[in-house]
Write a protein that holds these residues in place. Structure first.
Motif, PDB file in Angstrom:
ATOM      1  N   TYR A  26      40.109   8.977  42.233  1.00  0.00           N
ATOM      2  CA  TYR A  26      41.034   9.946  41.629  1.00  0.00           C
ATOM      3  C   TYR A  26      40.433  11.356  41.637  1.00  0.00           C
ATOM      4  CZ  TYR A  26      44.047  12.069  38.084  1.00  0.00           C
ATOM      5  OH  TYR A  26      44.908  12.898  37.414  1.00  0.00           O
ATOM      6  N   ASN A  27      39.173  11.468  41.242  1.00  0.00           N
ATOM      7  CA  ASN A  27      38.535  12.782  41.173  1.00  0.00           C
ATOM      8  C   ASN A  27      38.277  13.384  42.556  1.00  0.00           C
ATOM      9  OD1 ASN A  27      38.486  12.824  38.358  1.00  0.00           O
ATOM     10  ND2 ASN A  27      36.553  11.721  38.299  1.00  0.00           N
ATOM     11  N   VAL A  28      37.749  12.597  43.471  1.00  0.00           N
ATOM     12  CA  VAL A  28      37.434  13.113  44.807  1.00  0.00           C
ATOM     13  C   VAL A  28      38.716  13.436  45.573  1.00  0.00           C
ATOM     14  CG1 VAL A  28      36.366  12.568  47.036  1.00  0.00           C
ATOM     15  CG2 VAL A  28      35.201  11.973  44.915  1.00  0.00           C
ATOM     16  N   ALA A  29      39.705  12.557  45.531  1.00  0.00           N
ATOM     17  CA  ALA A  29      40.964  12.810  46.235  1.00  0.00           C
ATOM     18  C   ALA A  29      41.685  14.011  45.634  1.00  0.00           C
ATOM     19  CB  ALA A  29      41.858  11.577  46.185  1.00  0.00           C
ATOM     20  N   GLY A  30      41.630  14.168  44.321  1.00  0.00           N
ATOM     21  CA  GLY A  30      42.233  15.341  43.691  1.00  0.00           C
ATOM     22  C   GLY A  30      41.557  16.629  44.115  1.00  0.00           C
ATOM     23  N   PHE A  31      40.234  16.607  44.201  1.00  0.00           N
ATOM     24  CA  PHE A  31      39.496  17.789  44.654  1.00  0.00           C
ATOM     25  C   PHE A  31      39.818  18.126  46.105  1.00  0.00           C
ATOM     26  CE2 PHE A  31      35.631  19.612  46.558  1.00  0.00           C
ATOM     27  CZ  PHE A  31      35.571  20.803  45.845  1.00  0.00           C
ATOM     28  N   MET A  32      39.878  17.103  46.961  1.00  0.00           N
ATOM     29  CA  MET A  32      40.187  17.339  48.372  1.00  0.00           C
ATOM     30  C   MET A  32      41.622  17.831  48.540  1.00  0.00           C
ATOM     31  SD  MET A  32      37.369  16.861  49.801  1.00  0.00           S
ATOM     32  CE  MET A  32      37.601  16.729  51.527  1.00  0.00           C
ATOM     33  N   LEU A  33      42.550  17.325  47.740  1.00  0.00           N
ATOM     34  CA  LEU A  33      43.933  17.827  47.784  1.00  0.00           C
ATOM     35  C   LEU A  33      43.984  19.283  47.357  1.00  0.00           C
ATOM     36  CD1 LEU A  33      46.263  15.021  46.458  1.00  0.00           C
ATOM     37  CD2 LEU A  33      46.486  16.296  48.566  1.00  0.00           C
ATOM     38  N   LEU A  34      43.216  19.624  46.350  1.00  0.00           N
ATOM     39  CA  LEU A  34      43.159  21.009  45.899  1.00  0.00           C
ATOM     40  C   LEU A  34      42.653  21.918  47.017  1.00  0.00           C
ATOM     41  CD1 LEU A  34      43.581  22.743  43.324  1.00  0.00           C
ATOM     42  CD2 LEU A  34      41.138  22.462  42.922  1.00  0.00           C
ATOM     43  N   LEU A  35      41.626  21.467  47.730  1.00  0.00           N
ATOM     44  CA  LEU A  35      41.120  22.252  48.859  1.00  0.00           C
ATOM     45  C   LEU A  35      42.156  22.355  49.978  1.00  0.00           C
ATOM     46  CD1 LEU A  35      37.417  21.084  49.240  1.00  0.00           C
ATOM     47  CD2 LEU A  35      38.266  23.249  48.333  1.00  0.00           C
ATOM     48  N   CYS A  36      42.896  21.273  50.229  1.00  0.00           N
ATOM     49  CA  CYS A  36      43.931  21.296  51.271  1.00  0.00           C
ATOM     50  C   CYS A  36      45.065  22.243  50.925  1.00  0.00           C
ATOM     51  CB  CYS A  36      44.494  19.898  51.497  1.00  0.00           C
ATOM     52  SG  CYS A  36      43.420  18.820  52.424  1.00  0.00           S
ATOM     53  N   ILE A  37      45.346  22.404  49.643  1.00  0.00           N
ATOM     54  CA  ILE A  37      46.431  23.289  49.222  1.00  0.00           C
ATOM     55  C   ILE A  37      45.960  24.731  49.159  1.00  0.00           C
ATOM     56  CG2 ILE A  37      47.945  23.864  47.285  1.00  0.00           C
ATOM     57  CD1 ILE A  37      48.051  20.819  46.717  1.00  0.00           C
ATOM     58  N   ILE A  38      44.791  24.967  48.578  1.00  0.00           N
ATOM     59  CA  ILE A  38      44.291  26.338  48.401  1.00  0.00           C
ATOM     60  C   ILE A  38      43.775  26.918  49.718  1.00  0.00           C
ATOM     61  CG2 ILE A  38      42.470  27.693  47.300  1.00  0.00           C
ATOM     62  CD1 ILE A  38      42.863  26.051  44.822  1.00  0.00           C
ATOM     63  N   ARG A  66      44.567   2.964  36.935  1.00  0.00           N
ATOM     64  CA  ARG A  66      43.316   3.512  36.403  1.00  0.00           C
ATOM     65  C   ARG A  66      42.337   2.448  35.904  1.00  0.00           C
ATOM     66  NH1 ARG A  66      42.298   9.039  37.062  1.00  0.00           N
ATOM     67  NH2 ARG A  66      41.241   9.130  35.084  1.00  0.00           N
ATOM     68  N   SER A  67      42.782   1.246  35.669  1.00  0.00           N
ATOM     69  CA  SER A  67      41.901   0.231  35.094  1.00  0.00           C
ATOM     70  C   SER A  67      41.134  -0.564  36.151  1.00  0.00           C
ATOM     71  CB  SER A  67      42.713  -0.737  34.230  1.00  0.00           C
ATOM     72  OG  SER A  67      43.664  -1.409  35.019  1.00  0.00           O
ATOM     73  N   HIS A  68      41.369  -0.301  37.430  1.00  0.00           N
ATOM     74  CA  HIS A  68      40.702  -1.056  38.486  1.00  0.00           C
ATOM     75  C   HIS A  68      39.397  -0.388  38.901  1.00  0.00           C
ATOM     76  CE1 HIS A  68      44.843  -2.810  39.754  1.00  0.00           C
ATOM     77  NE2 HIS A  68      44.354  -3.395  38.669  1.00  0.00           N
ATOM     78  N   TYR A  69      38.563  -1.149  39.581  1.00  0.00           N
ATOM     79  CA  TYR A  69      37.245  -0.705  40.007  1.00  0.00           C
ATOM     80  C   TYR A  69      37.348   0.436  41.028  1.00  0.00           C
ATOM     81  CZ  TYR A  69      32.603  -0.808  42.051  1.00  0.00           C
ATOM     82  OH  TYR A  69      31.370  -0.452  42.507  1.00  0.00           O
ATOM     83  N   GLY A  70      36.609   1.501  40.815  1.00  0.00           N
ATOM     84  CA  GLY A  70      36.510   2.611  41.765  1.00  0.00           C
ATOM     85  C   GLY A  70      37.601   3.655  41.670  1.00  0.00           C
ATOM     86  N   THR A  71      38.535   3.495  40.754  1.00  0.00           N
ATOM     87  CA  THR A  71      39.659   4.417  40.712  1.00  0.00           C
ATOM     88  C   THR A  71      39.283   5.786  40.150  1.00  0.00           C
ATOM     89  OG1 THR A  71      40.347   3.480  38.602  1.00  0.00           O
ATOM     90  CG2 THR A  71      41.422   2.662  40.576  1.00  0.00           C
ATOM     91  N   SER A  72      38.325   5.844  39.243  1.00  0.00           N
ATOM     92  CA  SER A  72      37.967   7.152  38.681  1.00  0.00           C
ATOM     93  C   SER A  72      37.308   8.034  39.741  1.00  0.00           C
ATOM     94  CB  SER A  72      37.058   6.994  37.463  1.00  0.00           C
ATOM     95  OG  SER A  72      35.866   6.332  37.820  1.00  0.00           O
ATOM     96  N   VAL A  73      36.457   7.447  40.559  1.00  0.00           N
ATOM     97  CA  VAL A  73      35.827   8.215  41.645  1.00  0.00           C
ATOM     98  C   VAL A  73      36.884   8.638  42.654  1.00  0.00           C
ATOM     99  CG1 VAL A  73      34.230   8.052  43.588  1.00  0.00           C
ATOM    100  CG2 VAL A  73      33.594   7.106  41.377  1.00  0.00           C
TER     101      VAL A  73
END
Length: 111
Positions: free
Chosen positions: A86-98, A77-84
């Motif tokens: 983490y959020n985008v990949a989590g949202f896309m995973l949610l769409l892939c599951i739902i 989490r402390s590296h550059y670009g990880t927050s974006v």
């Protein structure tokens, strides 16, 4: 006051994996070339679960990109670009599951 920048590291790689996953299903050029459709046609696998409609299988297969991007971003989490990432990949995973679950629920309720 000195502001420190986030370092580049393994977590930044999650941003690259996320972009690869987005490019996998993106339509390129005037001919709307899609890498996922090309690979599925090359292997002779149908793109949709029900002929020309239904579940778009390459979108679900793109979870192979979303899962590593999500895990790399979560771990570093402390590296550059990880927050974006983490959020985008989590949202896309949610769409892939739902996404695949909704037609099943509709079939069970209305079937």
């Amino acid at each position: 006051m000195i502001t420190q920048r986030k370092p580049l590291g393994l977590g930044t790689l999650s941003l690259l994996v996320l972009l690869m996953g987005l490019a996998f299903n993106f339509q390129w050029g005037t001919t709307n070339f899609m890498i996922s459709h090309y690979l599925f046609n090359l292997i002779n696998i149908p793109i949709y679960s029900n002929g020309t409609q239904g579940l778009h299988i390459p979108f679900v297969v793109a979870a192979l990109f979303w899962i590593p991007a999500f895990l790399l971003a979560k771990k570093n989490r402390s590296h550059y670009g990880t927050s974006v990432s983490y959020n985008v990949a989590g949202f896309m995973l949610l769409l892939c599951i739902i996404g695949p679950v909704i037609p099943v629920i509709d079939w069970m309720v209305n079937g």
